[in-house]
Design an enzyme around this catalytic site. Structure first.
Site, PDB file in Angstrom:
ATOM      1  N   CYS A  53       0.834  -1.219   0.000  1.00 49.97           N
ATOM      2  CA  CYS A  53       0.000   0.000   0.000  1.00 49.97           C
ATOM      3  C   CYS A  53       0.864   1.262   0.000  1.00 49.97           C
ATOM      4  O   CYS A  53       1.822   1.366   0.760  1.00 49.97           O
ATOM      5  CB  CYS A  53      -0.904  -0.013   1.232  1.00 49.97           C
ATOM      6  SG  CYS A  53      -2.013   1.414   1.281  1.00 49.97           S
ATOM      7  N   CYS A  57       0.643   4.736   6.900  1.00 48.54           N
ATOM      8  CA  CYS A  57       0.024   4.557   8.218  1.00 48.54           C
ATOM      9  C   CYS A  57       0.998   3.803   9.143  1.00 48.54           C
ATOM     10  O   CYS A  57       1.362   2.655   8.836  1.00 48.54           O
ATOM     11  CB  CYS A  57      -1.284   3.801   8.085  1.00 48.54           C
ATOM     12  SG  CYS A  57      -2.358   4.475   6.793  1.00 48.54           S
ATOM     13  N   CYS A  60       0.547   0.105  10.240  1.00 48.35           N
ATOM     14  CA  CYS A  60       0.036  -0.901   9.301  1.00 48.35           C
ATOM     15  C   CYS A  60       1.102  -1.788   8.666  1.00 48.35           C
ATOM     16  O   CYS A  60       2.024  -1.304   7.996  1.00 48.35           O
ATOM     17  CB  CYS A  60      -0.781  -0.223   8.206  1.00 48.35           C
ATOM     18  SG  CYS A  60      -1.614  -1.460   7.162  1.00 48.35           S
ATOM     19  N   CYS A  97     -16.557  -8.741   5.644  1.00 53.98           N
ATOM     20  CA  CYS A  97     -15.901  -7.476   5.295  1.00 53.98           C
ATOM     21  C   CYS A  97     -14.653  -7.735   4.468  1.00 53.98           C
ATOM     22  O   CYS A  97     -13.758  -8.467   4.890  1.00 53.98           O
ATOM     23  CB  CYS A  97     -15.551  -6.721   6.573  1.00 53.98           C
ATOM     24  SG  CYS A  97     -14.743  -5.150   6.229  1.00 53.98           S
ATOM     25  N   CYS A 129     -19.615  -5.703   3.638  1.00 59.40           N
ATOM     26  CA  CYS A 129     -18.875  -4.490   4.005  1.00 59.40           C
ATOM     27  C   CYS A 129     -17.572  -4.492   3.213  1.00 59.40           C
ATOM     28  O   CYS A 129     -17.020  -5.548   2.928  1.00 59.40           O
ATOM     29  CB  CYS A 129     -18.591  -4.526   5.510  1.00 59.40           C
ATOM     30  SG  CYS A 129     -17.559  -3.165   6.085  1.00 59.40           S
ATOM     31  N   CYS A 189     -19.149   2.690   8.714  1.00 61.14           N
ATOM     32  CA  CYS A 189     -18.401   1.995   9.758  1.00 61.14           C
ATOM     33  C   CYS A 189     -17.111   2.773   9.943  1.00 61.14           C
ATOM     34  O   CYS A 189     -16.287   2.832   9.023  1.00 61.14           O
ATOM     35  CB  CYS A 189     -18.104   0.558   9.326  1.00 61.14           C
ATOM     36  SG  CYS A 189     -17.007  -0.320  10.460  1.00 61.14           S
ATOM     37  N   ARG A 261     -17.765  -2.258  17.959  1.00 58.33           N
ATOM     38  CA  ARG A 261     -17.080  -3.534  17.670  1.00 58.33           C
ATOM     39  C   ARG A 261     -15.749  -3.612  18.407  1.00 58.33           C
ATOM     40  O   ARG A 261     -14.879  -2.756  18.235  1.00 58.33           O
ATOM     41  CB  ARG A 261     -16.869  -3.676  16.157  1.00 58.33           C
ATOM     42  CG  ARG A 261     -18.185  -3.539  15.390  1.00 58.33           C
ATOM     43  CD  ARG A 261     -18.057  -3.916  13.925  1.00 58.33           C
ATOM     44  NE  ARG A 261     -19.238  -3.476  13.178  1.00 58.33           N
ATOM     45  CZ  ARG A 261     -20.334  -4.221  12.979  1.00 58.33           C
ATOM     46  NH1 ARG A 261     -20.402  -5.444  13.438  1.00 58.33           N
ATOM     47  NH2 ARG A 261     -21.357  -3.721  12.291  1.00 58.33           N
TER      48      ARG A 261
HETATM   49  N1  SAM Z   1      -6.631   0.598   3.145  1.00 57.64           N
HETATM   50  C1  SAM Z   1      -7.900   0.828   3.686  1.00 57.64           C
HETATM   51  C2  SAM Z   1      -7.922   1.930   4.713  1.00 57.64           C
HETATM   52  O1  SAM Z   1      -6.909   2.251   5.311  1.00 57.64           O
HETATM   53  O2  SAM Z   1      -8.991   2.462   4.947  1.00 57.64           O
HETATM   54  C3  SAM Z   1      -8.541  -0.404   4.282  1.00 57.64           C
HETATM   55  C4  SAM Z   1      -7.753  -1.409   5.069  1.00 57.64           C
HETATM   56  S1  SAM Z   1      -7.025  -0.846   6.582  1.00 57.64           S
HETATM   57  C5  SAM Z   1      -5.993  -2.199   6.989  1.00 57.64           C
HETATM   58  C6  SAM Z   1      -8.385  -0.838   7.739  1.00 57.64           C
HETATM   59  C7  SAM Z   1      -8.119  -0.441   9.163  1.00 57.64           C
HETATM   60  O3  SAM Z   1      -7.412  -1.464   9.843  1.00 57.64           O
HETATM   61  C8  SAM Z   1      -7.276   0.787   9.412  1.00 57.64           C
HETATM   62  O4  SAM Z   1      -7.987   1.970   9.269  1.00 57.64           O
HETATM   63  C9  SAM Z   1      -6.852   0.582  10.857  1.00 57.64           C
HETATM   64  O5  SAM Z   1      -7.772   1.186  11.736  1.00 57.64           O
HETATM   65  C10 SAM Z   1      -6.900  -0.930  11.031  1.00 57.64           C
HETATM   66  N2  SAM Z   1      -5.554  -1.459  11.279  1.00 57.64           N
HETATM   67  C11 SAM Z   1      -4.566  -1.638  10.368  1.00 57.64           C
HETATM   68  N3  SAM Z   1      -3.455  -2.110  10.956  1.00 57.64           N
HETATM   69  C12 SAM Z   1      -3.721  -2.223  12.284  1.00 57.64           C
HETATM   70  C13 SAM Z   1      -2.961  -2.625  13.414  1.00 57.64           C
HETATM   71  N4  SAM Z   1      -1.691  -2.996  13.305  1.00 57.64           N
HETATM   72  N5  SAM Z   1      -3.561  -2.632  14.622  1.00 57.64           N
HETATM   73  C14 SAM Z   1      -4.857  -2.241  14.742  1.00 57.64           C
HETATM   74  N6  SAM Z   1      -5.614  -1.836  13.710  1.00 57.64           N
HETATM   75  C15 SAM Z   1      -5.062  -1.808  12.495  1.00 57.64           C
HETATM   76  C1  DTB Z   2     -11.190  -2.280  11.689  1.00 57.28           C
HETATM   77  O1  DTB Z   2     -11.412  -1.247  12.343  1.00 57.28           O
HETATM   78  N1  DTB Z   2     -10.388  -3.251  12.073  1.00 57.28           N
HETATM   79  C2  DTB Z   2     -10.301  -4.271  11.049  1.00 57.28           C
HETATM   80  C3  DTB Z   2     -11.359  -3.820  10.038  1.00 57.28           C
HETATM   81  N2  DTB Z   2     -11.754  -2.548  10.537  1.00 57.28           N
HETATM   82  C4  DTB Z   2     -11.042  -3.760   8.600  1.00 57.28           C
HETATM   83  C5  DTB Z   2      -8.922  -4.450  10.536  1.00 57.28           C
HETATM   84  C6  DTB Z   2      -7.909  -4.755  11.616  1.00 57.28           C
HETATM   85  C7  DTB Z   2      -6.601  -5.016  10.974  1.00 57.28           C
HETATM   86  C8  DTB Z   2      -5.546  -5.427  11.947  1.00 57.28           C
HETATM   87  C9  DTB Z   2      -4.238  -5.645  11.300  1.00 57.28           C
HETATM   88  C10 DTB Z   2      -4.206  -6.713  10.247  1.00 57.28           C
HETATM   89  O2  DTB Z   2      -4.701  -7.842  10.486  1.00 57.28           O
HETATM   90  O3  DTB Z   2      -3.657  -6.464   9.167  1.00 57.28           O
HETATM   91 FE1  SF4 Z   3      -2.800   1.193   3.376  1.00 57.21          FE
HETATM   92 FE2  SF4 Z   3      -2.681   0.007   5.727  1.00 57.21          FE
HETATM   93 FE3  SF4 Z   3      -2.999   2.634   5.613  1.00 57.21          FE
HETATM   94 FE4  SF4 Z   3      -5.020   0.995   4.823  1.00 57.21          FE
HETATM   95  S1  SF4 Z   3      -4.189   1.212   6.885  1.00 57.21           S
HETATM   96  S2  SF4 Z   3      -4.275   2.843   3.787  1.00 57.21           S
HETATM   97  S3  SF4 Z   3      -3.816  -0.694   3.968  1.00 57.21           S
HETATM   98  S4  SF4 Z   3      -1.190   1.499   4.900  1.00 57.21           S
END
Ligand code: SAM
Ligand code: DTB
Ligand code: SF4
Length: 321
Positions: A53, A57, A60, A97, A129, A189, A261
């Site tokens: 990506c 973030c 992430c 989702c 979702c 959401c 959630r």
């Molecule tokens: N790329 C899209 C976005 O950022 O909206 C969708 C996927 S992203 C992985 C969805 C959500 O997962 C993020 O907004 C974040 O809140 C959560 N997330 C990602 N990595 C995480 C982590 N290491 N711990 C907790 N939540 C995480």
């Molecule tokens: C949200 O708030 N938590 C979920 C869902 N929406 C998409 C994602 C959590 C991702 C945690 C890190 C991972 O498994 O990559």
């Molecule tokens: Fe990309 Fe992860 Fe950020 Fe979603 S949370 S925009 S997958 S870097």
């Protein structure tokens, strides 16, 4: 009990910081007034496009900016996504989702595939979702036409703290997508993450941002940071589980009708703390042994979690949109 849309950050902090049992009593009263007592919605996540990506973030594992164990993968095909949806439904989930590691949706064959996945998930009687990054009004409209029920797009943290976590987009970019989702008639959401070094005020400011939207988001995921090796936040200390309880209780009080959630971070959360979260206002969990790229508790553990508490999964018929 009235639903308010004019909460202030000071009020939210006062609620959040009240003596623990007062906070829990208040949240529980709101919860039982608005929601069937013993019901928990089970949602299953699937990453349909993993890694690589362009966003940065800091939490992430899928960001291309950091060297983590998650590599860039191609998009899953429609049949395997729908196979996973079948298994999720058989296991008792009522919401499915689909996540993609995109900054924003691009029109073209990949988006068309997502639309097909949404149609397939709906045909199976599940709530559908998606979480695909930023979307335009027109893309939201096309998702709605395909039958999408909900779009996940988290604020993640407060406006003030945003730039310390994400530099490749702004808090206002997030709000624009949420507006596009809402105006297409898709339910919203949106929630965030705790444990990224933010203050209690930041946490409350994030909740207030959501609680001042009218209508409120129908769904508010509260995640505890999953600390992933290779990300800038890998070495942060874990949260105290009671911080999650306070956050969930506060979300429940500010947004009485939302599904709150209890999301990422449960593998590190003792069973008793999870039960307290479910008592204090959470009425949904992610179900299945993976979140997107990181582990979630085993299905058997979750079945016993619900059983000890006398909770039942939300029945499919009650959720069909
Ligand atoms: N790329 C899209 C976005 O950022 O909206 C969708 C996927 S992203 C992985 C969805 C959500 O997962 C993020 O907004 C974040 O809140 C959560 N997330 C990602 N990595 C995480 C982590 N290491 N711990 C907790 N939540 C995480
Ligand atoms: C949200 O708030 N938590 C979920 C869902 N929406 C998409 C994602 C959590 C991702 C945690 C890190 C991972 O498994 O990559
Ligand atoms: Fe990309 Fe992860 Fe950020 Fe979603 S949370 S925009 S997958 S870097």
């Amino acid at each position: 009990m009235t639903t308010r849309y004019d909460w202030t950050v000071d009020e939210a902090v006062a609620i959040h910081d009240a003596p623990l049992f007062e906070l829990i009593d208040r949240a529980r009263a709101v919860h039982t007034a608005r929601h069937p007592k013993g019901e928990v919605q089970l949602c299953t996540l699937l990453s349909v496009k993993t890694g690589g990506c362009p966003e940065d973030c800091a939490y992430c594992p899928q960001s291309a900016h950091y060297d983590t164990e998650v590599g860039r993968e191609g998009m899953l095909d429609v049949a395997s996504v729908l196979g996973a949806a079948d298994r999720a439904r058989e296991a008792g989930s009522t919401r499915f989702c689909m996540g993609a590691a995109w900054r924003q949706v691009k029109d073209g064959p990949e988006f068309d595939k997502v639309l097909e996945m949404v149609r397939g998930v709906k045909a199976r009687g599940l709530e559908a979702c998606c979480t695909l990054g930023m979307i335009t009004e027109d893309q939201a409209r096309r998702l709605k036409e395909a039958g999408l029920d909900a779009y996940n797009h988290n604020l993640d943290t407060s406006r003030d703290n945003y730039r310390s976590i994400i530099k490749t987009r702004t808090f206002d970019d997030r709000l624009v997508t949420l507006r596009n989702v809402r105006s297409a008639g898709i339910t919203v959401c949106s929630g965030g993450i705790i444990g990224m070094g933010e203050s209690v005020r930041d946490r409350c400011a994030m909740l207030v941002e959501l609680a001042r939207m009218s209508p409120h988001p129908e769904s508010v995921p509260v995640n505890a940071l999953v600390r992933v090796e290779g990300t800038p936040l890998e070495a942060l200390p874990p949260i105290d589980p009671l911080e999650l309880v306070r956050m969930i209780a506060t979300a429940r009080i500010l947004m009485p009708s939302a599904k709150v959630r209890l999301s990422a971070g449960r593998t590190d959360l003792p069973r008793e703390a999870q039960l307290l979260c479910l008592y204090a206002g959470a009425n949904s969990i992610f179900y299945g042994d993976r979140l997107l790229t990181t582990p979630n508790p085993d299905v058997s553990e979750d079945q016993s979690l619900l059983e000890v508490a006398g909770l039942a999964p939300l029945a499919p018929s009650a959720t069909e949109a």
